[in-house]
Design a protein around this motif. Structure first.
Motif, PDB file in Angstrom:
ATOM      1  N   ILE A 175     -21.714   7.113 -39.583  1.00 10.76           N
ATOM      2  CA  ILE A 175     -22.502   5.752 -40.242  1.00 10.76           C
ATOM      3  C   ILE A 175     -21.605   4.418 -40.249  1.00 10.76           C
ATOM      4  N   HIS A 176     -22.070   3.268 -39.583  1.00 11.38           N
ATOM      5  CA  HIS A 176     -21.362   2.207 -39.568  1.00 11.38           C
ATOM      6  C   HIS A 176     -22.301   1.213 -40.210  1.00 11.38           C
ATOM      7  N   SER A 177     -21.701  -0.014 -40.341  1.00 14.36           N
ATOM      8  CA  SER A 177     -22.746  -0.997 -41.273  1.00 14.36           C
ATOM      9  C   SER A 177     -22.744  -2.216 -40.548  1.00 14.36           C
ATOM     10  N   GLN A 215     -18.915  -8.244 -38.431  1.00 15.27           N
ATOM     11  CA  GLN A 215     -18.127  -7.085 -38.719  1.00 15.27           C
ATOM     12  C   GLN A 215     -18.661  -5.561 -38.912  1.00 15.27           C
ATOM     13  N   CYS A 216     -18.216  -4.636 -39.077  1.00 21.02           N
ATOM     14  CA  CYS A 216     -18.586  -3.150 -39.373  1.00 21.02           C
ATOM     15  C   CYS A 216     -18.158  -3.150 -40.732  1.00 21.02           C
ATOM     16  N   ALA A 217     -19.100  -2.799 -41.471  1.00 23.01           N
ATOM     17  CA  ALA A 217     -18.906  -2.905 -43.197  1.00 23.01           C
ATOM     18  C   ALA A 217     -18.777  -1.655 -43.693  1.00 23.01           C
ATOM     19  N   GLU A 218     -18.754  -0.464 -43.018  1.00 19.62           N
ATOM     20  CA  GLU A 218     -18.528   0.644 -43.818  1.00 19.62           C
ATOM     21  C   GLU A 218     -17.575   1.631 -43.153  1.00 19.62           C
ATOM     22  N   TYR A 219     -16.622   1.815 -43.539  1.00 20.03           N
ATOM     23  CA  TYR A 219     -15.611   2.727 -43.075  1.00 20.03           C
ATOM     24  C   TYR A 219     -16.064   3.873 -41.980  1.00 20.03           C
ATOM     25  N   CYS A 220     -15.585   3.804 -40.953  1.00 23.04           N
ATOM     26  CA  CYS A 220     -16.198   4.800 -39.888  1.00 23.04           C
ATOM     27  C   CYS A 220     -14.953   5.346 -39.066  1.00 23.04           C
ATOM     28  N   GLY A 221     -13.906   5.450 -39.503  1.00 26.74           N
ATOM     29  CA  GLY A 221     -12.576   5.997 -38.985  1.00 26.74           C
ATOM     30  C   GLY A 221     -11.540   4.914 -38.684  1.00 26.74           C
ATOM     31  N   PRO A 225      -9.992   2.845 -36.377  1.00 23.45           N
ATOM     32  CA  PRO A 225      -9.848   1.472 -35.932  1.00 23.45           C
ATOM     33  C   PRO A 225     -11.346   0.807 -36.623  1.00 23.45           C
ATOM     34  N   HIS A 226     -11.811   1.330 -37.778  1.00 25.63           N
ATOM     35  CA  HIS A 226     -13.064   0.579 -38.633  1.00 25.63           C
ATOM     36  C   HIS A 226     -12.594  -1.001 -38.606  1.00 25.63           C
ATOM     37  N   ALA A 227     -11.711  -1.473 -39.084  1.00 26.62           N
ATOM     38  CA  ALA A 227     -11.290  -2.606 -39.468  1.00 26.62           C
ATOM     39  C   ALA A 227     -11.407  -3.550 -38.138  1.00 26.62           C
ATOM     40  N   LEU A 228     -11.093  -2.868 -36.959  1.00 20.25           N
ATOM     41  CA  LEU A 228     -11.020  -3.489 -35.582  1.00 20.25           C
ATOM     42  C   LEU A 228     -12.456  -3.531 -34.892  1.00 20.25           C
ATOM     43  N   MET A 229     -13.606  -3.499 -35.716  1.00 23.77           N
ATOM     44  CA  MET A 229     -14.907  -3.309 -34.905  1.00 23.77           C
ATOM     45  C   MET A 229     -15.540  -4.539 -35.589  1.00 23.77           C
ATOM     46  N   GLY A 230     -15.372  -5.417 -34.656  1.00 24.64           N
ATOM     47  CA  GLY A 230     -16.108  -6.664 -34.765  1.00 24.64           C
ATOM     48  C   GLY A 230     -16.942  -7.185 -33.833  1.00 24.64           C
TER      49      GLY A 230
HETATM   50 CU1  CUA Z   1     -17.887   1.053 -37.669  1.00 22.55          CU
HETATM   51 CU2  CUA Z   1     -16.915   0.759 -39.890  1.00 22.55          CU
END
Ligand code: CUA
Length: 326
Positions: free
Chosen positions: A158-160, A193-199, A201-206
């Motif tokens: 799940i991503h957001s 930005q991805c707003a759901e923790y997804c593993g 590099p989540h914070a680097l998913m822009g």
């Molecule tokens: Cu994709 Cu967090």
């Protein structure tokens, strides 16, 4: 500051629209959400102040005030009636304010399918009937002023999806398609930005949403729909061979060549994108070479293996090739 934070911080100077401010709406959908957010915040401030006042009276007030504070009437009014009235009216108002955001699509929208992938965005432009036109990645080009309909899904976890200046968050769930409508008031670049923790590099998913005037959008999409340009210089030609010899085409597609991998971002027009690595690096020859050499240093945990065996000359050649994919 950690190196990753620093990269992200540094990027904000190199890329327009990044980092996206969260209280600066640029379209009707986000404007309503911002209004609601301020109203809830204001109500929270008022209630907190009333509670603080009651605490002050309980601690420092005279005996008569304390007695009134402890009376049954205040419990009923302040503890039951007021919360029910305040919360219910905020709920009804909030729902009516944002009701049209979930109205079914009318069919006039620009349609785009976005798939969240660990840890980038597959962007598929669709025609009016919903048929796939072509793939791109990490950048979404839309018409300003026109309703947009996104079909959000996920390939893995799940991503957001969140573009703070344009629309609220919506989850991207594997095996489901969630529809998200919005409109951008004016041309511009809007960070997402991805707003759901997804593993890892989540914070680097822009990503970037770029809104154009309608005519300009037609031009941009027509260019993106074309097959890749053949390499124009001897170095870029050598780079194309290095790209092929190292099996890059097993994961990446370059339309018009034998590279047809689907695991990673489509590179047909990679040089036309504003950022590399899903919104985390400016896109130029240096960052292209650095990313290929060892993207694990830049975005630890991402699924592209390092290519440290490539010589400096090969890296420059491959980045010359990629830089020509406009
Ligand atoms: Cu994709 Cu967090």
């Amino acid at each position: 500051m950690s190196p990753l934070t620093y990269i992200r911080f540094d990027l904000s100077k190199g890329l327009s629209g990044w980092p996206p401010p969260v209280l600066d709406p640029a379209g009707p959908y986000s404007r309503e959400i911002t209004t609601l957010a301020w109203a809830l915040f204001a109500m929270g401030v008022v209630v907190t102040m009333l509670v603080a006042l009651a605490v002050a009276v309980a601690l420092f007030g005279d005996a008569r005030a304390k007695k009134r504070l402890g009376g049954e009437k205040l419990i009923w009014v302040g503890g039951v009636i007021a919360p029910v009235v305040v919360l219910s009216s905020l709920l009804v108002w909030g729902l009516s304010l944002t009701a049209h955001q979930t109205r079914p699509p009318t069919g006039d929208e620009q349609r785009i399918r976005i798939s969240g992938e660990m840890w980038w965005w597959r962007v598929t432009y669709l025609d009016d009937q919903g048929r796939e036109l072509f793939h791109d990645a990490n950048e979404i080009h839309i018409a300003a002023g026109r309703p947009i309909l996104l079909e959000l899904t996920s390939a893995d976890v799940i991503h957001s999806f969140w573009v703070p200046r344009l629309v609220g968050k919506l989850d991207m769930v594997p095996g489901r398609v969630n529809q998200l409508s919005f409109t951008a008031d004016a041309p511009g670049t809007y960070g997402g930005q991805c707003a759901e923790y997804c593993g890892g590099p989540h914070a680097l998913m822009g990503f970037m949403v770029v809104a154009h005037e309608p005519d300009k959008l037609q031009e941009v999409l027509a260019a993106k729909a074309e097959a890749a340009r053949p390499p124009a210089t001897p170095e870029a030609m050598r780079g194309e061979a290095v790209f092929a010899d190292n099996g890059c085409g097993a994961c990446h597609a370059v339309r018009g060549t034998s590279a047809n991998g689907l695991a990673g971002p489509d590179l047909t027009h990679v040089a036309a994108r504003m950022s590399l690595g899903a919104g985390i690096l400016p896109n130029n020859r240096g960052t292209l070479a650095g990313w290929v050499a060892n993207s694990q240093d830049i975005k630890p945990g991402n699924r592209m293996p390092p290519y440290q065996q490539l010589s400096g000359a090969d890296l420059l050649a491959i980045s010359a090739y990629l830089e020509g994919l406009k």
